[in-house]
Scaffold this motif. Structure first.
Motif, mmCIF file in Angstrom:
data_model
loop_
_atom_site.group_PDB
_atom_site.id
_atom_site.type_symbol
_atom_site.label_atom_id
_atom_site.label_comp_id
_atom_site.label_asym_id
_atom_site.label_seq_id
_atom_site.Cartn_x
_atom_site.Cartn_y
_atom_site.Cartn_z
ATOM 1 N N GLY A 46 -26.447 -14.764 -15.900
ATOM 2 C CA GLY A 46 -26.281 -13.352 -16.235
ATOM 3 C C GLY A 46 -27.390 -12.523 -15.632
ATOM 4 O O GLY A 46 -28.429 -13.047 -15.210
ATOM 5 N N LEU A 47 -27.181 -11.211 -15.604
ATOM 6 C CA LEU A 47 -28.074 -10.308 -14.884
ATOM 7 C C LEU A 47 -29.516 -10.361 -15.379
ATOM 8 O O LEU A 47 -30.446 -10.475 -14.577
ATOM 9 N N GLU A 48 -29.721 -10.313 -16.703
ATOM 10 C CA GLU A 48 -31.102 -10.186 -17.197
ATOM 11 C C GLU A 48 -31.940 -11.419 -16.871
ATOM 12 O O GLU A 48 -33.071 -11.313 -16.429
ATOM 13 N N GLN A 49 -31.373 -12.615 -17.060
ATOM 14 C CA GLN A 49 -32.141 -13.829 -16.762
ATOM 15 C C GLN A 49 -32.351 -14.025 -15.267
ATOM 16 O O GLN A 49 -33.404 -14.487 -14.836
ATOM 17 N N ALA B 196 -28.561 -2.863 -9.725
ATOM 18 C CA ALA B 196 -28.610 -3.601 -10.987
ATOM 19 C C ALA B 196 -27.284 -4.304 -11.287
ATOM 20 O O ALA B 196 -26.585 -3.989 -12.256
ATOM 21 N N VAL B 197 -26.933 -5.250 -10.430
ATOM 22 C CA VAL B 197 -25.708 -6.002 -10.672
ATOM 23 C C VAL B 197 -25.844 -7.389 -10.060
ATOM 24 O O VAL B 197 -26.526 -7.577 -9.047
ATOM 25 N N ASP B 198 -25.194 -8.349 -10.685
ATOM 26 C CA ASP B 198 -25.271 -9.763 -10.312
ATOM 27 C C ASP B 198 -23.843 -10.188 -9.966
ATOM 28 O O ASP B 198 -23.042 -10.468 -10.856
ATOM 29 N N LEU C 107 -22.210 5.582 -8.701
ATOM 30 C CA LEU C 107 -20.986 4.988 -8.150
ATOM 31 C C LEU C 107 -20.914 3.502 -8.482
ATOM 32 O O LEU C 107 -19.845 2.985 -8.810
ATOM 33 N N LEU C 108 -22.053 2.814 -8.419
ATOM 34 C CA LEU C 108 -22.074 1.397 -8.760
ATOM 35 C C LEU C 108 -21.635 1.203 -10.217
ATOM 36 O O LEU C 108 -20.818 0.336 -10.523
ATOM 37 N N GLN C 109 -22.164 2.050 -11.089
ATOM 38 C CA GLN C 109 -21.775 2.037 -12.511
ATOM 39 C C GLN C 109 -20.269 2.235 -12.678
ATOM 40 O O GLN C 109 -19.649 1.624 -13.530
ATOM 41 N N SER C 110 -19.712 3.115 -11.830
ATOM 42 C CA SER C 110 -18.282 3.420 -11.982
ATOM 43 C C SER C 110 -17.407 2.459 -11.178
ATOM 44 O O SER C 110 -16.195 2.619 -11.139
#
Ligand SMILES: *Cc1c(COP(=O)(O)O)cnc(C)c1O
Length: 392
Positions: free
Chosen positions: A4-7, A24-26, A353-356
């Motif tokens: 997952g992203l946080e780890q 901010a994406v994995d 845009l990444l968020q959307s």
């Protein structure tokens, strides 16, 4: 279990050198124009790994070629013959300049080969201190030769000294280029469209001036087609839509469909400059990478697909130009830069845009950089325009 992203981010922060600024994406999976992250969110990819997965993520023909070849023979080195390499060289030469090919593992290495050819060709003409001329704003890579040919990055004195023998003139300044090319010039090395600078096309006038200056001085004209090649602009090579023919082109990025490979392709005039001992690479031209590239060319080197790239590029630009906040669009085919109106924070827009669910790049302030897959469809183009319009 995936981390997952946080780890993943925590591991990165402890163990990776801090050379990249990441979104901010994995991402964990891709198919065609779509990507999925570790949480299962879907994204429309208008960046394709910086024009690497140009025929879409995990194209079945590339996957099959890699699976088949990697199960049979992965690597034997350049001490022996391997068929996919020879077949790919034939295909690249016959589709472009008709000379010989040297394989590399990346774009910057393809340019290193071109720089070596230029210098040795110049020494053959009695030039003791050969010089390579480029335009301001160009990007040719991160190894020292290519870096020295990248004016913006070569100014970073903390990495100095750069290689001697490189100079630049203002972008598209045909007169300055003619002035700079003289008896010391080994080559003019330019991008047909400056990519990293924000998709800035090199003018026909500047290309013609480069060709003429090279013809008059005996220098080689090298076009860096690492980003513009392999169908991106709606022809297999960007120079094919221009009035000039170069002596050398370099390719990488989309050539391997996601597998690292680069190539330096010559016209006959530069084909025999490098001789045994002049250059080499352990990995380059290996069976898996060249089998993947053959599969890519089978898909891209198709008049119907290339026509579609030009049509969809026009549709994309028309849609974008109708949006409030868009000042202009630039580029050719599906290589599109979007100039935003003053006061719009392009970095914030890219993050939004990444968020959307739309992946784009923001190379320089005030500009979005779109490199959708060449297999995108018109509904996906309209979807991207809609998302950009909403975010603006
Ligand atoms: C990406 C790029 C390069 C460098 O390629 P790498 O594979 O990152 O070394 C060189 N020139 C141009 C025009 C590029 O777009």
């Amino acid at each position: 279990m995936t981390l997952g992203l946080e780890q993943t981010r925590a591991l990165e922060e402890r163990y990776l050198m801090r050379t990249y600024k990441r979104g901010a994406v994995d991402f964990v999976r891709g198919e065609g124009a779509l990507l999925w992250d570790a949480d299962g969110n879907e994204y429309l990819d208008f960046l394709t790994g910086i024009s690497v997965c140009s025929i879409g993520h995990c194209h079945p023909a590339v996957v099959a070629a890699v699976q088949e070849q990697s199960a049979r023979l992965m690597h034997v080195s350049n001490l022996f013959y391997t068929e996919p390499m020879a077949r790919l060289a034939q295909r690249l030469s016959e589709s472009s300049l008709g000379g010989r090919v040297f394989f590399a593992n990346s774009g910057t290495e393809a340019n290193e080969c071109a720089i070596k050819i230029a210098r040795k060709h110049a020494h053959g003409r009695g030039i003791a201190a050969p010089e390579i001329v480029s335009f301001e704003g160009e990007f040719h890579g991160r190894t020292y030769g290519s870096l020295s040919a990248t004016p913006g990055l070569a100014r970073n004195e903390a990495l100095g000294p750069m290689l001697p023998g490189f100079r630049s003139v203002p972008r598209n300044d045909a007169a300055a280029l003619r002035e700079a090319v003289g008896e010391r010039t080994a080559a003019v090395l330019i991008e047909p469209i400056q990519g990293e600078a924000g998709v800035l096309p090199t003018s026909e006038e500047a290309l013609l001036a480069a060709r003429e200056a090279c013809d008059e001085s005996g220098a080689l004209l090298i076009l860096d087609e690492i980003q513009t090649g392999i169908g991106r602009t709606g022809s297999l090579w960007a120079y094919q839509q221009s009035p000039i023919r170069p002596d050398v082109i370099t390719s990488a990025k989309a050539l391997g469909g996601g597998v690292p490979i680069g190539a330096c392709i010559t016209a006959p005039v530069a084909a025999d400059v490098l001789e045994p001992g002049d250059h080499g690479s352990t990995f380059a031209g290996g069976p898996v990478a060249t089998a993947a590239a053959l599969a890519v060319l089978e898909v891209v080197d198709d008049p119907a697909l290339l026509r579609r790239v030009r049509e969809l590029g026009a549709l994309l630009r028309e849609g974008l130009e109708a949006l409030d906040g868009v000042r202009e669009t630039r580029g050719r085919g599906l290589m599109v830069g979007v100039g935003l109106e003053d006061g719009i924070d392009a970095a914030a827009l890219g993050a939004e845009l990444l968020q959307s669910g739309l992946v784009v790049n923001v190379p320089v302030p005030g500009t979005l950089w779109l490199l959708p897959p060449l297999v995108v469809d018109s509904a996906q183009v309209e979807q991207a325009v809609g998302l950009i319009g909403k975010a603006l």
